[in-house]
Design a protein around this motif. Structure first.
Motif, PDB file in Angstrom:
ATOM      1  N   PHE A  23      21.700  17.848 -35.903  1.00  0.00           N
ATOM      2  CA  PHE A  23      21.490  17.980 -34.461  1.00  0.00           C
ATOM      3  C   PHE A  23      20.571  16.882 -33.948  1.00  0.00           C
ATOM      4  N   LEU A  24      19.457  16.644 -34.679  1.00  0.00           N
ATOM      5  CA  LEU A  24      18.491  15.646 -34.214  1.00  0.00           C
ATOM      6  C   LEU A  24      19.057  14.234 -34.299  1.00  0.00           C
ATOM      7  N   ALA A  25      20.007  14.016 -35.233  1.00  0.00           N
ATOM      8  CA  ALA A  25      20.651  12.705 -35.300  1.00  0.00           C
ATOM      9  C   ALA A  25      21.559  12.507 -34.090  1.00  0.00           C
ATOM     10  N   ARG A  26      22.201  13.585 -33.676  1.00  0.00           N
ATOM     11  CA  ARG A  26      23.109  13.469 -32.530  1.00  0.00           C
ATOM     12  C   ARG A  26      22.355  13.413 -31.214  1.00  0.00           C
ATOM     13  N   TYR A  27      21.322  14.209 -31.127  1.00  0.00           N
ATOM     14  CA  TYR A  27      20.553  14.292 -29.870  1.00  0.00           C
ATOM     15  C   TYR A  27      19.084  14.025 -30.159  1.00  0.00           C
ATOM     16  N   PRO A  28      18.726  12.774 -30.463  1.00  0.00           N
ATOM     17  CA  PRO A  28      17.329  12.509 -30.800  1.00  0.00           C
ATOM     18  C   PRO A  28      16.422  12.653 -29.586  1.00  0.00           C
ATOM     19  N   HIS A  29      15.249  13.235 -29.839  1.00  0.00           N
ATOM     20  CA  HIS A  29      14.233  13.374 -28.796  1.00  0.00           C
ATOM     21  C   HIS A  29      13.650  11.983 -28.505  1.00  0.00           C
ATOM     22  N   PRO A  30      13.250  11.682 -27.241  1.00  0.00           N
ATOM     23  CA  PRO A  30      12.696  10.352 -26.924  1.00  0.00           C
ATOM     24  C   PRO A  30      11.575   9.926 -27.873  1.00  0.00           C
ATOM     25  N   SER A  31      10.805  10.908 -28.406  1.00  0.00           N
ATOM     26  CA  SER A  31       9.664  10.537 -29.243  1.00  0.00           C
ATOM     27  C   SER A  31      10.072  10.068 -30.641  1.00  0.00           C
ATOM     28  N   ILE A  32      11.312  10.316 -31.075  1.00  0.00           N
ATOM     29  CA  ILE A  32      11.707   9.894 -32.425  1.00  0.00           C
ATOM     30  C   ILE A  32      12.759   8.789 -32.401  1.00  0.00           C
ATOM     31  N   LEU A  33      12.860   8.086 -31.264  1.00  0.00           N
ATOM     32  CA  LEU A  33      13.810   6.962 -31.211  1.00  0.00           C
ATOM     33  C   LEU A  33      13.281   5.799 -32.053  1.00  0.00           C
ATOM     34  N   PRO A  34      14.165   4.904 -32.482  1.00  0.00           N
ATOM     35  CA  PRO A  34      13.692   3.720 -33.216  1.00  0.00           C
ATOM     36  C   PRO A  34      12.675   2.938 -32.388  1.00  0.00           C
ATOM     37  N   ALA A  35      11.791   2.219 -33.075  1.00  0.00           N
ATOM     38  CA  ALA A  35      10.698   1.523 -32.399  1.00  0.00           C
ATOM     39  C   ALA A  35      11.238   0.573 -31.336  1.00  0.00           C
ATOM     40  N   GLY A  36      10.589   0.562 -30.161  1.00  0.00           N
ATOM     41  CA  GLY A  36      10.971  -0.368 -29.107  1.00  0.00           C
ATOM     42  C   GLY A  36      12.128   0.111 -28.250  1.00  0.00           C
ATOM     43  N   GLN A  37      12.642   1.286 -28.512  1.00  0.00           N
ATOM     44  CA  GLN A  37      13.785   1.784 -27.732  1.00  0.00           C
ATOM     45  C   GLN A  37      13.310   2.855 -26.745  1.00  0.00           C
ATOM     46  N   THR A  38      13.994   2.918 -25.605  1.00  0.00           N
ATOM     47  CA  THR A  38      13.700   3.982 -24.640  1.00  0.00           C
ATOM     48  C   THR A  38      14.960   4.823 -24.470  1.00  0.00           C
ATOM     49  N   PRO A  39      14.831   6.027 -23.917  1.00  0.00           N
ATOM     50  CA  PRO A  39      16.037   6.870 -23.738  1.00  0.00           C
ATOM     51  C   PRO A  39      17.122   6.171 -22.926  1.00  0.00           C
ATOM     52  N   GLU A  40      16.709   5.179 -22.045  1.00  0.00           N
ATOM     53  CA  GLU A  40      17.727   4.484 -21.244  1.00  0.00           C
ATOM     54  C   GLU A  40      18.531   3.502 -22.106  1.00  0.00           C
ATOM     55  N   THR A  41      17.806   2.820 -23.011  1.00  0.00           N
ATOM     56  CA  THR A  41      18.483   1.785 -23.791  1.00  0.00           C
ATOM     57  C   THR A  41      19.180   2.337 -25.019  1.00  0.00           C
ATOM     58  N   PHE A  42      18.690   3.466 -25.531  1.00  0.00           N
ATOM     59  CA  PHE A  42      19.243   3.983 -26.781  1.00  0.00           C
ATOM     60  C   PHE A  42      19.855   5.349 -26.531  1.00  0.00           C
ATOM     61  N   LYS A  43      21.175   5.413 -26.633  1.00  0.00           N
ATOM     62  CA  LYS A  43      21.860   6.701 -26.449  1.00  0.00           C
ATOM     63  C   LYS A  43      22.922   6.831 -27.505  1.00  0.00           C
ATOM     64  N   THR A  44      22.964   7.983 -28.192  1.00  0.00           N
ATOM     65  CA  THR A  44      24.054   8.212 -29.130  1.00  0.00           C
ATOM     66  C   THR A  44      25.297   8.566 -28.317  1.00  0.00           C
ATOM     67  N   ALA A  45      26.431   8.503 -28.982  1.00  0.00           N
ATOM     68  CA  ALA A  45      27.690   8.808 -28.292  1.00  0.00           C
ATOM     69  C   ALA A  45      27.668  10.243 -27.766  1.00  0.00           C
ATOM     70  N   TYR A  46      27.011  11.103 -28.506  1.00  0.00           N
ATOM     71  CA  TYR A  46      26.928  12.498 -28.090  1.00  0.00           C
ATOM     72  C   TYR A  46      26.113  12.621 -26.810  1.00  0.00           C
TER      73      TYR A  46
END
Lengths: 164, 58
Positions: A23-46
């Motif tokens: 679940f967390l891989a599909r819908y990662p919380h903003p706090s566990i995104l890869p370094a330097g990424q924001t919810p706007e720039t990093f979105k999984t297909a889900y």
């Protein structure tokens, strides 16, 4: 140092049950995104598909409402699992979360009408009228010696003021 | 057809003046004075004045 902390985090993440990991891989919380990424720039297909899989979604074109991707039962199961492993904050907002439940409890009380904030239990009619009744009785008892004195003075033959 | 004659005696209700709704019923002559007396009211547990209730529809 940072690498060590990172390894530690990865170990912790791998210790989670597979269901939560997926679940967390599909819908990662903003706090566990890869370094330097924001919810706007990093979105999984889900996440592109459904920003919050726990809430019903209105289709932008047809305007029809679609059920949440996860049913309330599965949401509750996921939330309980996450809470047991201390990662409940990483899930999207859901009606099954503790805060949401608390808010609802405050709003609705015990689901018994009148137990919410700013509400009043209606009660039986005799309960609502009890106070006024007792007050009337008390006033009548306070006036009683005077009334009896009056009645004795007038005499029972001449008394004219009878109750309805 | 002649109306039925009124009875000579009537049942009356003596209402507690303590506003408890407690009452005694007595029989008295229709022509007599309305009744009133001091009697015991078990709801307030005192002797209080009881007065005859005005009859309805008469």
């Amino acid at each position: 140092m940072a690498a060590a902390a990172r390894q530690e985090h990865i170990k912790l993440a791998l210790a989670l049950p597979a269901r939560l990991r997926t679940f967390l891989a599909r819908y990662p919380h903003p706090s566990i995104l890869p370094a330097g990424q924001t919810p706007e720039t990093f979105k999984t297909a889900y996440q592109e598909d459904t920003p919050n899989p726990f809430l019903p979604l209105r289709h932008p074109v047809t305007g029809r409402w679609h059920e949440p991707k996860y049913s309330l039962r599965r949401q509750a199961e996921l939330y309980k699992l996450a809470r047991e492993h201390g990662v409940a904050e990483l899930l999207p907002s859901t009606p099954k979360s503790a805060e949401e439940r608390l808010r609802k409890r405050v709003e609705e009380g015990l689901r018994v009408k009148g137990t919410g904030v700013g509400q009043k239990v209606k009660g039986h009619k005799y309960e609502r009228q009890l106070e006024a009744k007792m007050e009337k009785r008390r006033q009548a008892m306070l006036a009683m010696p005077e009334l009896i004195k009056e009645w004795k003075k007038v005499g029972k033959r001449n008394w004219t003021n009878f109750p309805k | 057809m002649a109306r039925k004659a009124k009875s000579r005696v009537i049942n009356v209700r003596l209402l507690s003046m303590a506003m408890t709704g407690y009452f005694y019923t007595f029989t008295r002559l229709r022509t007599a004075q309305p009744m009133s007396m001091i009697k015991y009211d078990p709801i307030v547990r005192r002797r209080v004045l009881f007065l005859e209730q005005k009859r309805k529809g008469k």
